[in-house]
Design a protein around this motif. Sequence first.
Motif, PDB file in Angstrom:
ATOM      1  N   LEU A   1       0.865   2.888  -7.596  1.00  0.00           N
ATOM      2  CA  LEU A   1       0.462   4.116  -8.303  1.00  0.00           C
ATOM      3  C   LEU A   1      -0.813   3.893  -9.103  1.00  0.00           C
ATOM      4  N   GLY A   2      -0.836   2.787  -9.838  1.00  0.00           N
ATOM      5  CA  GLY A   2      -2.008   2.469 -10.652  1.00  0.00           C
ATOM      6  C   GLY A   2      -3.243   2.338  -9.782  1.00  0.00           C
ATOM      7  N   ALA A   3      -3.111   1.564  -8.718  1.00  0.00           N
ATOM      8  CA  ALA A   3      -4.246   1.390  -7.813  1.00  0.00           C
ATOM      9  C   ALA A   3      -4.653   2.732  -7.213  1.00  0.00           C
TER      10      ALA A   3
ATOM     11  N   PHE B   1       0.857  -1.189   0.000  1.00  0.00           N
ATOM     12  CA  PHE B   1       0.000   0.000   0.000  1.00  0.00           C
ATOM     13  C   PHE B   1       0.889   1.234   0.000  1.00  0.00           C
ATOM     14  N   GLY B   2       0.357   2.328  -0.515  1.00  0.00           N
ATOM     15  CA  GLY B   2       1.156   3.538  -0.594  1.00  0.00           C
ATOM     16  C   GLY B   2       0.290   4.776  -0.560  1.00  0.00           C
ATOM     17  N   LEU B   3       0.891   5.852  -0.037  1.00  0.00           N
ATOM     18  CA  LEU B   3       0.225   7.144   0.026  1.00  0.00           C
ATOM     19  C   LEU B   3       0.758   7.972  -1.144  1.00  0.00           C
ATOM     20  N   VAL B   4      -0.136   8.535  -1.951  1.00  0.00           N
ATOM     21  CA  VAL B   4       0.253   9.172  -3.204  1.00  0.00           C
ATOM     22  C   VAL B   4      -0.401  10.554  -3.286  1.00  0.00           C
ATOM     23  N   ASP B   5       0.332  11.524  -3.811  1.00  0.00           N
ATOM     24  CA  ASP B   5      -0.283  12.848  -3.981  1.00  0.00           C
ATOM     25  C   ASP B   5      -0.759  13.035  -5.421  1.00  0.00           C
ATOM     26  N   ALA B   6      -1.303  14.213  -5.709  1.00  0.00           N
ATOM     27  CA  ALA B   6      -1.964  14.437  -6.994  1.00  0.00           C
ATOM     28  C   ALA B   6      -0.997  14.432  -8.169  1.00  0.00           C
ATOM     29  N   ARG B   7       0.283  14.606  -7.886  1.00  0.00           N
ATOM     30  CA  ARG B   7       1.267  14.560  -8.967  1.00  0.00           C
ATOM     31  C   ARG B   7       1.796  13.166  -9.226  1.00  0.00           C
ATOM     32  N   GLY B   8       1.357  12.214  -8.428  1.00  0.00           N
ATOM     33  CA  GLY B   8       1.826  10.858  -8.599  1.00  0.00           C
ATOM     34  C   GLY B   8       3.095  10.573  -7.824  1.00  0.00           C
ATOM     35  N   THR B   9       3.420  11.436  -6.862  1.00  0.00           N
ATOM     36  CA  THR B   9       4.560  11.146  -6.000  1.00  0.00           C
ATOM     37  C   THR B   9       4.125  10.138  -4.934  1.00  0.00           C
ATOM     38  N   VAL B  10       4.871   9.053  -4.847  1.00  0.00           N
ATOM     39  CA  VAL B  10       4.587   8.069  -3.807  1.00  0.00           C
ATOM     40  C   VAL B  10       5.281   8.553  -2.538  1.00  0.00           C
TER      41      VAL B  10
ATOM     42  N   ALA C   1      -5.960  -1.228 -13.323  1.00  0.00           N
ATOM     43  CA  ALA C   1      -5.329  -0.252 -12.427  1.00  0.00           C
ATOM     44  C   ALA C   1      -4.067   0.311 -13.080  1.00  0.00           C
ATOM     45  N   ALA C   2      -3.292  -0.547 -13.725  1.00  0.00           N
ATOM     46  CA  ALA C   2      -2.082  -0.082 -14.415  1.00  0.00           C
ATOM     47  C   ALA C   2      -2.445   0.913 -15.514  1.00  0.00           C
ATOM     48  N   ALA C   3      -3.525   0.639 -16.242  1.00  0.00           N
ATOM     49  CA  ALA C   3      -3.963   1.554 -17.316  1.00  0.00           C
ATOM     50  C   ALA C   3      -4.367   2.905 -16.741  1.00  0.00           C
ATOM     51  N   ILE C   4      -5.096   2.883 -15.647  1.00  0.00           N
ATOM     52  CA  ILE C   4      -5.529   4.141 -15.021  1.00  0.00           C
ATOM     53  C   ILE C   4      -4.310   4.899 -14.498  1.00  0.00           C
ATOM     54  N   GLY C   5      -3.341   4.155 -13.941  1.00  0.00           N
ATOM     55  CA  GLY C   5      -2.105   4.782 -13.489  1.00  0.00           C
ATOM     56  C   GLY C   5      -1.345   5.426 -14.642  1.00  0.00           C
ATOM     57  N   GLU C   6      -1.291   4.731 -15.751  1.00  0.00           N
ATOM     58  CA  GLU C   6      -0.577   5.236 -16.930  1.00  0.00           C
ATOM     59  C   GLU C   6      -1.256   6.492 -17.476  1.00  0.00           C
ATOM     60  N   MET C   7      -2.582   6.492 -17.424  1.00  0.00           N
ATOM     61  CA  MET C   7      -3.356   7.634 -17.928  1.00  0.00           C
ATOM     62  C   MET C   7      -3.242   8.834 -16.985  1.00  0.00           C
TER      63      MET C   7
END
Lengths: 333, 333
Positions: free
Chosen positions: B316-318, B25-34, B123-129
């Motif tokens: 990230l994707g998730a 699990f990970g905490l992520v911000d709006a820029r995609g920084t984990v 989830a990977a597709a949504i992460g990529e998008m």
Amino acid sequence: MGTSAIDTTKPYVMGIDIGGTNTVFGLVDARGTVLGTGSIKTQKHSNFQDYVDELYEKASILIKDHDAEGKIHGIGIGAPNGNYYTGMIETQVNLPWKAPIPLTKLISEKFGIPAAVTNDANAAAIGEMTYGVARGMKDFIMITLGTGVGSGVVVNGTMVYGADGMAGELGHITVRRNGRTCGCGRHGCLETYCSATGVAKTAREFLEARKDEPSLLRDMQVEDITSKDVYDAAIAGDKLAKDVYDFTGKVLGEALADFAAFTSPEAFVIFGGLAKSGDLLMKPLREAFEADCMPMHKGKIKILLSELKESDAAVLGASALGWEAKEPVETAK
Amino acid sequence: MGTSAIDTTKPYVMGIDIGGTNTVFGLVDARGTVLGTGSIKTQKHSNFQDYVDELYEKASILIKDHDAEGKIHGIGIGAPNGNYYTGMIETQVNLPWKAPIPLTKLISEKFGIPAAVTNDANAAAIGEMTYGVARGMKDFIMITLGTGVGSGVVVNGTMVYGADGMAGELGHITVRRNGRTCGCGRHGCLETYCSATGVAKTAREFLEARKDEPSLLRDMQVEDITSKDVYDAAIAGDKLAKDVYDFTGKVLGEALADFAAFTSPEAFVIFGGLAKSGDLLMKPLREAFEADCMPMHKGKIKILLSELKESDAAVLGASALGWEAKEPVETAK
């Protein structure tokens, strides 16, 4: 999409189906009733503007007869290779005008009514969703079985046009690796097996491969055999002709099993000449689909026949797109 | 989708990737920084609520460490067979809990945060998008090459879930009629050729078929050969191993040519272990795609490698799905 776009002062749409021989147009109301139709010869004018002028002249009579002046919400056009995004036919097709053909621009300018275009199979899918057996469905795939095989993919209630406006070419998906040569340049495309042309070709191959087997189809010139001949022979009990339909249904059913893995549709809707073969095609098709599909799809995906009257379907389908037409237009000249 | 859903008081999302061995699990911000990650053993608890309790306990530490309490917009979960519509894993998969597993209900209740789930490839597709190479694309197809082959189809900026939430199973589309037996029950599925497992199988078949040809792969037990061994041999110049990659790339490229006829995407994005083989896979893949695709697609569809760091990609994707999570939830107990 559909009736949500209707304003009560403009309760009609016009559908225009541009075929290689005839262009049929019709005035349609929100319930999908075709109030009247007319047609012109597609090949008559080598100049596209002249064609549009005649179309406008003939359609104006229809519009006037139904007291529909100023009451048409939009014009929907079904045309080979019609691109929804650009409003044009961009690549050369079997029509007398040189591509790119600016369909929606010239037609909407002439009529003073917003216009939208897509290809015939997409128009059929929109028609089916608006007025036909796919009413209320958000995810389905339309398959049109004619001289070729066309398709329209609907996902989440929306037509799939893709990045370039040309999505949904399921007739050109490979069903037999290194199989029959297709007009599109690929090999083994669905269209080379499951179109009317494909059925005739299969019959010729079976006649050649099973030389000692009697068949009603041996009474005719092998190169003249049509899918109609195969149908008539199968109905008359001819074993070889029935086997042709079994093979065609199997190939299509297995292809649909692949397509199901793509968009998990609620249903497939089958339309067009071959679809009228009834159980001759649908029985092996459904059996092959159920035998070959992913376990999670077994017994869950409907394979339906279109409910639209074939005489009206092309115009109805095109007209349904008219509810979506909304580009700004100049007044008719 | 994406940043439009962010409110400034809740600038974070949590991503949870449920794998067969580990749950990360990970905490992520709006820029995609984990901002930070943690993990628990997926197999430790035979009771799903006990698993959720441990997940909550560990994740709470991470949340507290980043002063993120009350600031998490949503939780996105990637899980095998995760169904976006129902929030559950409905069919039995390789996890210690009996299906149906009410993932989003129990997790959102426990955390007091809306949650959404889909399968890993979606989830990977949504992460990529949202964060990756598909930013700004409205039509693309994600292909994940791992032990199996997964996929996520994006049309018009929206994930394709289909009528049942299970769309986008391109790994189970037929690439060789009557080909290799697949775990899904079908035959000749893409996954049986273009996964890590498929590469190893192809190597074994080539070794058997080309008995007289020397190969570095003959130094090991044939049943122990992995895709990594084939990669190492190919990099060392082994002809047979290189042919395995050529074949794998060809099969995948031809499959993508078929997929292009379906949704006419702007790009394919390739992700996962095999994608790291670089030109060994990508060169024959791109060549086969261009040779086999419909003329209208030639030179027009990009085949890209994912830009997401593999260590972060699953979380990230998730997490990107967390921006969409919005079902009403009870307060955490």
